[in-house]
Each structure stands twice: as C-alpha cells, then as structure tokens.
Design a protein around this motif. Structure first.
Motif, short mmCIF file in Angstrom:
data_model
loop_
_atom_site.label_atom_id
_atom_site.label_comp_id
_atom_site.label_asym_id
_atom_site.label_seq_id
_atom_site.Cartn_x
_atom_site.Cartn_y
_atom_site.Cartn_z
N GLY A 84 -75.74 14.60 -42.32
CA GLY A 84 -76.75 13.75 -41.68
C GLY A 84 -77.78 13.32 -42.72
N CYS A 85 -77.28 12.79 -43.83
CA CYS A 85 -78.12 12.50 -45.00
C CYS A 85 -79.15 11.39 -44.76
CB CYS A 85 -77.24 12.10 -46.18
SG CYS A 85 -76.18 10.66 -45.82
N GLY A 86 -78.85 10.47 -43.82
CA GLY A 86 -79.70 9.29 -43.66
C GLY A 86 -79.90 8.63 -45.01
N VAL A 104 -72.93 12.87 -45.80
CA VAL A 104 -72.24 12.39 -44.60
C VAL A 104 -73.27 11.94 -43.57
CG1 VAL A 104 -70.86 13.16 -42.62
CG2 VAL A 104 -70.26 13.93 -44.90
N ASP A 105 -73.02 10.80 -42.95
CA ASP A 105 -73.88 10.38 -41.84
C ASP A 105 -73.06 9.49 -40.93
OD1 ASP A 105 -77.27 10.30 -41.61
OD2 ASP A 105 -76.12 9.01 -40.27
N ILE A 106 -73.45 9.49 -39.65
CA ILE A 106 -72.74 8.66 -38.67
C ILE A 106 -73.21 7.21 -38.80
CG2 ILE A 106 -74.25 8.88 -36.64
CD1 ILE A 106 -71.61 9.87 -35.18
N SER A 107 -74.46 7.03 -39.18
CA SER A 107 -75.00 5.68 -39.38
C SER A 107 -76.32 5.77 -40.13
CB SER A 107 -75.23 5.00 -38.04
OG SER A 107 -76.04 3.86 -38.25
N THR A 108 -76.35 5.26 -41.34
CA THR A 108 -77.60 5.35 -42.12
C THR A 108 -78.42 4.08 -41.99
OG1 THR A 108 -76.47 4.46 -44.02
CG2 THR A 108 -76.63 6.84 -43.90
N LEU A 109 -77.86 3.08 -41.35
CA LEU A 109 -78.47 1.75 -41.47
C LEU A 109 -79.15 1.21 -40.21
CD1 LEU A 109 -75.64 -0.01 -43.49
CD2 LEU A 109 -77.64 1.17 -44.35
N GLU A 130 -71.51 -4.75 -42.12
CA GLU A 130 -72.29 -3.52 -42.00
C GLU A 130 -71.63 -2.44 -42.85
OE1 GLU A 130 -73.16 -2.68 -37.93
OE2 GLU A 130 -73.69 -4.75 -37.53
N ASP A 131 -71.68 -2.65 -44.16
CA ASP A 131 -70.99 -1.74 -45.06
C ASP A 131 -71.94 -0.65 -45.54
OD1 ASP A 131 -69.65 -0.44 -47.01
OD2 ASP A 131 -69.02 -2.23 -48.11
N GLN A 132 -71.91 0.48 -44.83
CA GLN A 132 -72.86 1.55 -45.13
C GLN A 132 -72.63 2.13 -46.51
OE1 GLN A 132 -74.05 4.19 -42.09
NE2 GLN A 132 -72.46 3.46 -40.73
N ALA A 133 -71.35 2.27 -46.88
CA ALA A 133 -71.06 2.90 -48.17
C ALA A 133 -71.64 2.07 -49.31
CB ALA A 133 -69.57 3.09 -48.34
N SER A 134 -71.49 0.71 -49.25
CA SER A 134 -72.04 -0.08 -50.36
C SER A 134 -73.55 -0.01 -50.36
CB SER A 134 -71.67 -1.56 -50.34
OG SER A 134 -70.63 -1.83 -49.56
N ALA A 135 -74.17 0.02 -49.17
CA ALA A 135 -75.63 0.12 -49.13
C ALA A 135 -76.09 1.44 -49.76
CB ALA A 135 -76.12 0.03 -47.69
N MET A 136 -75.41 2.55 -49.42
CA MET A 136 -75.79 3.85 -49.97
C MET A 136 -75.52 3.91 -51.48
SD MET A 136 -77.17 5.75 -47.70
CE MET A 136 -77.03 7.47 -48.14
N ASN A 137 -74.40 3.29 -51.90
CA ASN A 137 -74.11 3.28 -53.34
C ASN A 137 -75.15 2.45 -54.08
OD1 ASN A 137 -71.90 4.89 -53.07
ND2 ASN A 137 -70.47 3.19 -52.78
N GLY A 138 -75.63 1.38 -53.42
CA GLY A 138 -76.67 0.53 -54.01
C GLY A 138 -77.95 1.33 -54.22
N ILE A 139 -78.32 2.13 -53.22
CA ILE A 139 -79.54 2.95 -53.36
C ILE A 139 -79.33 3.96 -54.51
CG2 ILE A 139 -81.12 4.58 -52.25
CD1 ILE A 139 -80.40 3.40 -49.56
N ALA A 140 -78.14 4.58 -54.51
CA ALA A 140 -77.86 5.59 -55.55
C ALA A 140 -77.97 4.97 -56.95
CB ALA A 140 -76.47 6.18 -55.34
N ARG A 150 -69.84 9.46 -47.15
CA ARG A 150 -68.81 9.25 -46.11
C ARG A 150 -69.46 9.00 -44.77
NH1 ARG A 150 -64.45 12.74 -48.15
NH2 ARG A 150 -64.86 12.79 -50.38
N VAL A 151 -68.91 8.04 -44.02
CA VAL A 151 -69.35 7.82 -42.64
C VAL A 151 -68.54 8.77 -41.77
CG1 VAL A 151 -69.53 6.16 -40.75
CG2 VAL A 151 -69.83 5.39 -43.12
#
Ligand SMILES: C[S@@+](CC[C@H](N)C(=O)[O-])C[C@H]1O[C@@H](n2cnc3c(N)ncnc32)[C@H](O)[C@@H]1O
Length: 271
Positions: A84-86, A104-109, A130-140, A150-151
């Motif tokens: 539940g990383c958000g 891991v999160d069900i929805s970070t966005l 709604e690509d959560q993985a690319s958004a999270m990779n962008g923040i990283a 992972r979603v």
C-alpha cells in the motif's frame, strides 16, 4: 541508521525533536524540495517538482516514517516489500539508501488532482492512459532510484511464500474493507521470510470512532491473525491522548484538527 535506539512506547514531541528523527524528516523534505515555510506543518508535504504525480509526506507520516526506519533496522541488501505504498516518500527514501524495494498498491493515482488533470486532458482531446507503473517510475526517476512497482491487492499478494526479509505497511489497513485487513496481514505474513520482520502502522483511537481507526482490541485481532511473534512492548493504552495529540499537532502547526492518532507494531517470524 541502525545505531538509533528503538522506542518501545508511545512517541512524544520530545522524540520528534531528537536529532535522529529530525534528520530523517529533514532529509525527506530536502529530497522532495519541500519549501521551507511548509516544513513542520501538520498538513501534507508534497514534492514541488511533481505537478500531477507527486510524492507525498502526509501529516502522521512525520513520525510514522522515522519510527519505521528506526525499528526496521534494515540490513543492507535486504529485500523489502512496501504494502500500500501510495506515493509515499518512504519507498523512494529507502531506495536512495540502497535497499531493494518492491512497492505494491491497488491504485496510487486516484487523487482529485490526478482526476482533474485527466478530465482536462480528455476535454482537450488528448488521449490519456491510466498507467500507474509509468507514473510511479517517473516519480522514482526524479529521485534517481528505481522501484519495482506492482499494481495489486495486498489481500492477495502476487509473490511466493517467504520472498521478503522485511514487509511493511504504513496507514493502509484502516482503508480496507471489513475482513480484508485480516486477509492482508495474513498475506503479508505469508510472504515474509523466517527470521523476517513486519512493521505496521494504523490509525488508532482509544475509543470507537465513526471514521475508521483501530481500537486496541482490533489491533490485537490483527496481530493474532498474522500468526507472528509480537514482543508485547508497545503501549496502545494512550493516556491523555487528546493532550498528546494536541502536543504532536502543535509540533507541526498552530491548529489542532486531528481526531485520531496512530499506533505502530513490529512482528517477527520465528526462524
Ligand atoms: C493513506 S494511503 C498510505 C500510502 C503510503 N503507505 C504512504 O505512506 O503514504 C493508503 C494507501 O493504501 C492503498 N490501498 C488501500 N487498499 C489497498 C489494497 N487492498 N491493496 C493495496 N493497496 C491498498 C491505497 O490505494 C492508498 O495508496
């Protein structure tokens, strides 16, 4: 990091004022480029660089993150799971320190800002995914780290048994449906290696409240469902909790709007 003495009691304003805790908070603020005037406020701290996808450092996290780092005593090279990383800054901070983090999160966005941005783009005829993985990779990438994101639902983790040295969850279980929190803690326990450590923080209130916050009995139900070893040293019996909250709140801002506090516990899987 590992030289800091753990605190097995409720956290006070004095703890937050100790250099070790302050250093962790300040380091996170500085990673996020939080403006000076926003530091020490009880409200959200958000990464100025992220217009839409921003890392966050929410109010309670100002003591939950240092608490977790102190009690985690993470071994270098260890495999850590953030459940539940958000968009919490903690995962990026730990990755910066060289740990191997899987988030891991069900929805970070699903925030108002993100929804508003998507609506605006759609209205302007720009297709959005709604690509959560690319958004999270962008923040990283903004923090020069990589996160394996992972979603997934933490009540059904997509990992093998005993895959992680550490599993943690910060302010997540209270956001889950009745009974799903118990499934989640069982799953978190399943993927933890023997000899591994689980760290959990949840919203807490000494009395039942309308807003979901665990009372002591709920927490012990979770602990017992995990099947893990609990050293029973943490004090959930918060005396004078309103005074305590007001003190903590004052440490960050002049207003006291807070209704609940948070409780934290460490569980071990015996080898
Ligand atoms: C209050 S946020 C905390 C986020 C993060 N741990 C932090 O420190 O900022 C709660 C998070 O739990 C996630 N969550 C809620 N239910 C979940 C579930 N069943 N599986 C995975 N994540 C979940 C939400 O999507 C949200 O990102």
């Amino acid at each position: 990091m590992n030289s800091i003495k753990p605190i097995n009691r409720r956290i006070t304003v004095e703890d937050l004022e100790t250099p070790e805790w302050k250093d962790i908070v300040l380091e996170m603020h500085s990673m996020m480029k939080v403006p000076r005037e926003k530091m020490h406020k009880f409200a959200y701290c958000t990464d100025r660089r992220g217009l839409v996808y921003r890392a966050e450092f929410e109010s309670f996290k100002h003591w939950e993150y240092p608490w977790l780092i102190k009690h985690g005593e993470f071994r270098p090279g260890a495999k850590i799971l953030d459940c539940g990383c958000g968009r919490g800054i903690l995962q990026f901070y730990l990755a910066r320190k060289g740990y191997n983090i899987i988030s891991v999160d069900i929805s970070t966005l699903k925030t108002h800002q993100v929804q508003g941005f998507w609506n605006l783009m759609r209205k302007s005829g720009v297709p959005v995914t709604e690509d959560q993985a690319s958004a999270m990779n962008g923040i990283a990438r903004r923090y020069d780290v990589s996160i394996d994101f992972r979603v997934a639902n933490i009540a059904k983790l997509p990992f093998e048994d005993e895959a992680f040295d550490y599993v943690y969850s910060v302010s997540v279980l209270e956001h889950m449906a009745e009974g799903e929190d118990v499934m989640a803690i069982k799953e978190m326990s399943r993927v933890l290696k023997k000899g591994g450590t689980m760290l959990v923080t949840v919203d807490f209130s000494p009395v039942k409240m309308e807003r979901k916050a665990y009372i002591k009995e709920d927490i012990f139900k979770l602990i017992s469902a995990s099947g893990l070893y609990f050293d029973n040293m943490y004090d959930f019996e918060i005396q004078d909790w309103r005074k305590h909250l007001a003190e903590l709140d004052l440490a960050f801002s002049k207003k006291n709007k807070c209704q609940v506090s948070s409780a934290a516990f460490v569980l071990k899987k015996t080898a």
